[in-house]
Design an enzyme around this catalytic site. Sequence first.
Site, PDB file in Angstrom:
ATOM      1  N   LYS A  50      29.619  53.608  39.206  1.00  0.00           N
ATOM      2  CA  LYS A  50      30.663  52.977  38.392  1.00  0.00           C
ATOM      3  C   LYS A  50      31.958  53.726  38.624  1.00  0.00           C
ATOM      4  O   LYS A  50      32.005  54.938  38.464  1.00  0.00           O
ATOM      5  CB  LYS A  50      30.273  52.998  36.915  1.00  0.00           C
ATOM      6  CG  LYS A  50      31.290  52.359  36.010  1.00  0.00           C
ATOM      7  CD  LYS A  50      30.686  51.942  34.680  1.00  0.00           C
ATOM      8  CE  LYS A  50      30.127  53.112  33.890  1.00  0.00           C
ATOM      9  NZ  LYS A  50      29.618  52.672  32.580  1.00  0.00           N
ATOM     10  N   CYS A 102      46.154  50.019  39.121  1.00  0.00           N
ATOM     11  CA  CYS A 102      45.582  48.806  39.716  1.00  0.00           C
ATOM     12  C   CYS A 102      44.428  48.240  38.885  1.00  0.00           C
ATOM     13  O   CYS A 102      43.549  48.974  38.435  1.00  0.00           O
ATOM     14  CB  CYS A 102      45.071  49.138  41.129  1.00  0.00           C
ATOM     15  SG  CYS A 102      44.279  47.746  41.958  1.00  0.00           S
ATOM     16  N   CYS A 138      43.294  45.036  40.251  1.00  0.00           N
ATOM     17  CA  CYS A 138      42.849  43.971  41.162  1.00  0.00           C
ATOM     18  C   CYS A 138      41.834  44.477  42.190  1.00  0.00           C
ATOM     19  O   CYS A 138      41.226  43.686  42.903  1.00  0.00           O
ATOM     20  CB  CYS A 138      44.030  43.336  41.888  1.00  0.00           C
ATOM     21  SG  CYS A 138      44.706  44.319  43.246  1.00  0.00           S
ATOM     22  N   CYS A 183      48.461  51.212  41.525  1.00  0.00           N
ATOM     23  CA  CYS A 183      48.833  49.896  42.062  1.00  0.00           C
ATOM     24  C   CYS A 183      49.811  50.087  43.213  1.00  0.00           C
ATOM     25  O   CYS A 183      50.764  50.853  43.093  1.00  0.00           O
ATOM     26  CB  CYS A 183      49.487  49.093  40.933  1.00  0.00           C
ATOM     27  SG  CYS A 183      50.342  47.583  41.454  1.00  0.00           S
TER      28      CYS A 183
HETATM   29  S1  FES Z   1      47.009  45.530  40.453  1.00  0.00           S
HETATM   30 FE1  FES Z   1      45.941  46.095  42.260  1.00  0.00          FE
HETATM   31  S2  FES Z   1      47.528  46.601  43.654  1.00  0.00           S
HETATM   32 FE2  FES Z   1      48.560  46.024  41.854  1.00  0.00          FE
END
Ligand code: FES
Lengths: 97, 97
Positions: A45, A63, A65, A74
């Site tokens: 995890k 980040c 994503c 990010c």
């Molecule tokens: S939220 Fe992943 S690079 Fe910006």
Amino acid sequence: MASARVAPAGFSYGRPPLSASEKPRRTVVVRAEAVNPGIRKTEDKVVDSVVITELNKPLTAYCRCWRSGTFPLCDGSHVKHNKATGDNVGPLLVKKQ
Amino acid sequence: MASARVAPAGFSYGRPPLSASEKPRRTVVVRAEAVNPGIRKTEDKVVDSVVITELNKPLTAYCRCWRSGTFPLCDGSHVKHNKATGDNVGPLLVKKQ
Ligand code: FES
Ligand code: FES
């Protein structure tokens, strides 16, 4: 491709057999997807910590994503991901004030 | 389901027509997946801010799996997501000290 629409006897593609009144359609079972395609996959995890007394910039973007080349930070990769997939994800901003 | 393996003339399922020596296989084009299945989908980009002077707990966990019922906070839903998909995502922990 009508020949693919009805499963042979004994096979099911994720839904019960079609009744006569139902419009047949081709169904492919897609397993729920992992969110993280490649970051620290040896870890069970991936958890990161930010100690706020150690932050030196007024704003730091983290980040969410799982596409950043500088994860856990990010790097803007969410823009490309959102464009490619129709998604709407973005970072968590940690602000000193 | 052999009848589904070859596309009718004029159709392609993501790869060129099979040559005689190639083992036929059924190919389904899966578009790259969105990470966020349902959080604030009316927003173009979901960005959240944490102002550290407003944090009152020593540790706050922020969701990065996009499955939390208390997003942007983590509610532990990453555990179910990881189990269901084989993923390894977890929260960002923001610590006052
Ligand atoms: S939220 Fe992943 S690079 Fe910006
Ligand atoms: S609920 Fe999403 S990371 Fe914990």
